[in-house]
Design a protein around this motif. Structure first.
Motif, PDB file in Angstrom:
ATOM      1  N   TYR A 270      -6.932 -11.640  -6.017  1.00 52.32           N
ATOM      2  CA  TYR A 270      -6.885 -11.615  -7.485  1.00 52.32           C
ATOM      3  C   TYR A 270      -8.083 -12.381  -8.062  1.00 52.32           C
ATOM      4  O   TYR A 270      -8.727 -11.920  -9.001  1.00 52.32           O
ATOM      5  N   ARG A 271      -8.402 -13.512  -7.482  1.00 55.06           N
ATOM      6  CA  ARG A 271      -9.515 -14.349  -7.954  1.00 55.06           C
ATOM      7  C   ARG A 271     -10.848 -13.607  -7.912  1.00 55.06           C
ATOM      8  O   ARG A 271     -11.645 -13.685  -8.839  1.00 55.06           O
ATOM      9  N   VAL A 272     -11.101 -12.851  -6.820  1.00 55.43           N
ATOM     10  CA  VAL A 272     -12.405 -12.194  -6.682  1.00 55.43           C
ATOM     11  C   VAL A 272     -12.492 -10.873  -7.453  1.00 55.43           C
ATOM     12  O   VAL A 272     -13.578 -10.338  -7.621  1.00 55.43           O
ATOM     13  N   LEU A 273     -11.346 -10.365  -7.918  1.00 51.42           N
ATOM     14  CA  LEU A 273     -11.395  -9.147  -8.735  1.00 51.42           C
ATOM     15  C   LEU A 273     -11.984  -9.446 -10.109  1.00 51.42           C
ATOM     16  O   LEU A 273     -11.699 -10.480 -10.706  1.00 51.42           O
ATOM     17  N   LYS A 274     -12.788  -8.516 -10.588  1.00 45.76           N
ATOM     18  CA  LYS A 274     -13.291  -8.609 -11.959  1.00 45.76           C
ATOM     19  C   LYS A 274     -12.139  -8.348 -12.920  1.00 45.76           C
ATOM     20  O   LYS A 274     -11.167  -7.680 -12.542  1.00 45.76           O
ATOM     21  N   PRO A 275     -12.218  -8.816 -14.166  1.00 43.96           N
ATOM     22  CA  PRO A 275     -11.198  -8.420 -15.146  1.00 43.96           C
ATOM     23  C   PRO A 275     -11.127  -6.891 -15.222  1.00 43.96           C
ATOM     24  O   PRO A 275     -12.151  -6.223 -15.332  1.00 43.96           O
ATOM     25  N   GLY A 276      -9.948  -6.341 -15.092  1.00 45.52           N
ATOM     26  CA  GLY A 276      -9.770  -4.889 -15.056  1.00 45.52           C
ATOM     27  C   GLY A 276      -9.870  -4.308 -13.663  1.00 45.52           C
ATOM     28  O   GLY A 276      -9.601  -3.126 -13.456  1.00 45.52           O
ATOM     29  N   GLY A 277     -10.265  -5.140 -12.680  1.00 49.42           N
ATOM     30  CA  GLY A 277     -10.359  -4.681 -11.296  1.00 49.42           C
ATOM     31  C   GLY A 277      -8.986  -4.428 -10.703  1.00 49.42           C
ATOM     32  O   GLY A 277      -7.981  -4.950 -11.172  1.00 49.42           O
ATOM     33  N   CYS A 278      -8.954  -3.623  -9.650  1.00 49.86           N
ATOM     34  CA  CYS A 278      -7.678  -3.218  -9.037  1.00 49.86           C
ATOM     35  C   CYS A 278      -7.622  -3.557  -7.550  1.00 49.86           C
ATOM     36  O   CYS A 278      -8.641  -3.533  -6.861  1.00 49.86           O
TER      37      CYS A 278
ATOM     38  N   ASN B 184       3.991 -11.823  -9.802  1.00 53.42           N
ATOM     39  CA  ASN B 184       4.000 -13.285  -9.714  1.00 53.42           C
ATOM     40  C   ASN B 184       2.597 -13.860  -9.551  1.00 53.42           C
ATOM     41  O   ASN B 184       2.329 -14.976  -9.993  1.00 53.42           O
ATOM     42  N   ILE B 185       1.700 -13.116  -8.918  1.00 56.71           N
ATOM     43  CA  ILE B 185       0.317 -13.567  -8.744  1.00 56.71           C
ATOM     44  C   ILE B 185      -0.425 -13.519 -10.081  1.00 56.71           C
ATOM     45  O   ILE B 185      -1.325 -14.295 -10.331  1.00 56.71           O
ATOM     46  N   GLY B 186      -0.030 -12.593 -10.965  1.00 57.10           N
ATOM     47  CA  GLY B 186      -0.677 -12.512 -12.266  1.00 57.10           C
ATOM     48  C   GLY B 186      -1.249 -11.162 -12.624  1.00 57.10           C
ATOM     49  O   GLY B 186      -1.858 -11.002 -13.687  1.00 57.10           O
ATOM     50  N   PHE B 187      -1.110 -10.165 -11.731  1.00 49.89           N
ATOM     51  CA  PHE B 187      -1.610  -8.834 -12.068  1.00 49.89           C
ATOM     52  C   PHE B 187      -0.937  -8.376 -13.361  1.00 49.89           C
ATOM     53  O   PHE B 187       0.276  -8.427 -13.485  1.00 49.89           O
ATOM     54  N   ARG B 188      -1.739  -7.959 -14.332  1.00 48.26           N
ATOM     55  CA  ARG B 188      -1.180  -7.621 -15.649  1.00 48.26           C
ATOM     56  C   ARG B 188      -0.522  -6.246 -15.665  1.00 48.26           C
ATOM     57  O   ARG B 188       0.365  -5.988 -16.471  1.00 48.26           O
ATOM     58  N   ARG B 189      -0.933  -5.367 -14.770  1.00 48.25           N
ATOM     59  CA  ARG B 189      -0.292  -4.060 -14.665  1.00 48.25           C
ATOM     60  C   ARG B 189      -0.123  -3.741 -13.183  1.00 48.25           C
ATOM     61  O   ARG B 189      -1.055  -3.905 -12.395  1.00 48.25           O
TER      62      ARG B 189
ATOM     63  N   THR C   3      10.947   8.991   3.368  1.00 52.13           N
ATOM     64  CA  THR C   3       9.610   8.461   3.647  1.00 52.13           C
ATOM     65  C   THR C   3       8.607   8.844   2.562  1.00 52.13           C
ATOM     66  O   THR C   3       7.703   8.076   2.261  1.00 52.13           O
ATOM     67  N   LYS C   4       8.765  10.011   1.960  1.00 48.07           N
ATOM     68  CA  LYS C   4       7.862  10.402   0.866  1.00 48.07           C
ATOM     69  C   LYS C   4       8.066   9.519  -0.359  1.00 48.07           C
ATOM     70  O   LYS C   4       7.100   9.106  -1.004  1.00 48.07           O
ATOM     71  N   LEU C   5       9.308   9.223  -0.694  1.00 47.91           N
ATOM     72  CA  LEU C   5       9.590   8.398  -1.875  1.00 47.91           C
ATOM     73  C   LEU C   5       9.338   6.918  -1.627  1.00 47.91           C
ATOM     74  O   LEU C   5       8.969   6.189  -2.538  1.00 47.91           O
ATOM     75  N   LEU C   6       9.572   6.470  -0.400  1.00 46.39           N
ATOM     76  CA  LEU C   6       9.486   5.044  -0.116  1.00 46.39           C
ATOM     77  C   LEU C   6       8.130   4.596   0.409  1.00 46.39           C
ATOM     78  O   LEU C   6       7.921   3.412   0.641  1.00 46.39           O
ATOM     79  N   HIS C   7       7.211   5.536   0.612  1.00 47.66           N
ATOM     80  CA  HIS C   7       5.870   5.156   1.088  1.00 47.66           C
ATOM     81  C   HIS C   7       5.269   4.147   0.112  1.00 47.66           C
ATOM     82  O   HIS C   7       5.243   4.373  -1.086  1.00 47.66           O
ATOM     83  N   VAL C   8       4.811   3.028   0.640  1.00 42.71           N
ATOM     84  CA  VAL C   8       4.334   1.947  -0.227  1.00 42.71           C
ATOM     85  C   VAL C   8       2.839   2.092  -0.507  1.00 42.71           C
ATOM     86  O   VAL C   8       2.009   1.881   0.359  1.00 42.71           O
ATOM     87  N   SER C   9       2.528   2.495  -1.735  1.00 36.54           N
ATOM     88  CA  SER C   9       1.151   2.525  -2.241  1.00 36.54           C
ATOM     89  C   SER C   9       1.220   1.810  -3.598  1.00 36.54           C
ATOM     90  O   SER C   9       1.537   2.426  -4.610  1.00 36.54           O
ATOM     91  N   VAL C  10       0.960   0.524  -3.584  1.00 38.85           N
ATOM     92  CA  VAL C  10       1.082  -0.291  -4.780  1.00 38.85           C
ATOM     93  C   VAL C  10      -0.307  -0.633  -5.304  1.00 38.85           C
ATOM     94  O   VAL C  10      -1.183  -1.033  -4.539  1.00 38.85           O
ATOM     95  N   MET C  11      -0.495  -0.472  -6.620  1.00 34.01           N
ATOM     96  CA  MET C  11      -1.748  -0.830  -7.278  1.00 34.01           C
ATOM     97  C   MET C  11      -1.479  -1.954  -8.260  1.00 34.01           C
ATOM     98  O   MET C  11      -0.470  -1.922  -8.967  1.00 34.01           O
ATOM     99  N   GLY C  12      -2.392  -2.910  -8.305  1.00 36.19           N
ATOM    100  CA  GLY C  12      -2.312  -3.967  -9.299  1.00 36.19           C
ATOM    101  C   GLY C  12      -3.640  -4.094 -10.017  1.00 36.19           C
ATOM    102  O   GLY C  12      -4.698  -4.060  -9.383  1.00 36.19           O
ATOM    103  N   ARG C  13      -3.592  -4.226 -11.345  1.00 36.25           N
ATOM    104  CA  ARG C  13      -4.810  -4.379 -12.150  1.00 36.25           C
ATOM    105  C   ARG C  13      -4.852  -5.787 -12.725  1.00 36.25           C
ATOM    106  O   ARG C  13      -3.887  -6.272 -13.296  1.00 36.25           O
ATOM    107  N   LYS C  14      -5.991  -6.439 -12.558  1.00 41.13           N
ATOM    108  CA  LYS C  14      -6.192  -7.796 -13.072  1.00 41.13           C
ATOM    109  C   LYS C  14      -6.337  -7.776 -14.578  1.00 41.13           C
ATOM    110  O   LYS C  14      -7.031  -6.943 -15.122  1.00 41.13           O
TER     111      LYS C  14
END
Length: 194
Positions: free
Chosen positions: A84-92, A134-139, A183-194
């Motif tokens: 999270y720290r090294v991501l630019k604002p708006g980075g994912c 909890n880390i702070g990702f806004r989206r 497995t199709k529904l539960l496949h974990v592909s999570v995105m977080g935007r700073k």
């Protein structure tokens, strides 16, 4: 600027390097990476801990594929904070990992009910969404592949399905979660935007 976490032989960042301003491969093993060619657009980062050796606000997109489950659970929050720290604002940060509800997904799959092999902890989508927030990702959102395109997928039905499966006995939950639909529904592909 792109960074792959747990880059191994750095094939992905080396492939992307000509298409981006800079590509980083973050790895813990110098053995895998010491002979790789370096360039102005590609760099290997060696981390002996959970820290990312880059300045704040450097990376536009961080990516990991089946890495977080290999990190000790006590260190996951520290690593997520540093990503999270090294991501630019708006980075994912785009994180793909096996879902613990259809696991274990390591060598212990046929012997144990929880990962006891190379996976130190497996996560559900709900687990990762909570961690990211909890880390702070806004989206924070999940994505699915539909007709060759990645699209945002509604979180609520997936969390509801995980909640139902969570309450079932392992002997019922596991076959349901390991089914084609599960497995199709539960496949974990999570995105977080700073």
């Amino acid at each position: 600027v792109f960074m792959e976490i747990g880059a191994g032989d750095c094939a992905l960042p080396r492939l992307l390097a000509p298409m981006v301003r800079k590509a980083y491969g973050l790895e813990v093993s110098e053995e895998l990476t010491h002979k790789l060619p370096r360039s102005d657009k590609f760099q290997v980062l060696i981390s002996k801990s959970c820290n990312v050796p880059l300045p704040d606000n450097t990376v536009d997109l961080a990516f990991s594929f089946q890495v977080i489950e290999h990190i000790h659970p006590d260190d996951v929050v520290e690593q997520l904070k540093d990503i999270y720290r090294v991501l630019k604002p708006g980075g994912c940060y785009y994180c793909i990992t096996p879902n613990r509800l259809y696991g274990p997904s390591d060598i212990s799959r046929d012997f144990d009910r929880e990962a006891t092999g190379l996976h130190l902890k497996e996560y559900s989508i709900t687990d990762l969404l909570k961690l990211f927030r909890n880390i702070g990702f806004r989206r924070v959102w999940i994505e699915r592949m539909v007709k060759g395109h990645r699209i945002p997928f509604p979180v609520l039905p997936v969390r509801a399905m995980e909640g139902v499966l969570e309450r079932l006995p392992w002997s019922i939950r596991t076959p349901l979660a390991r089914s084609f639909v599960g497995t199709k529904l539960l496949h974990v592909s999570v995105m977080g935007r700073k």
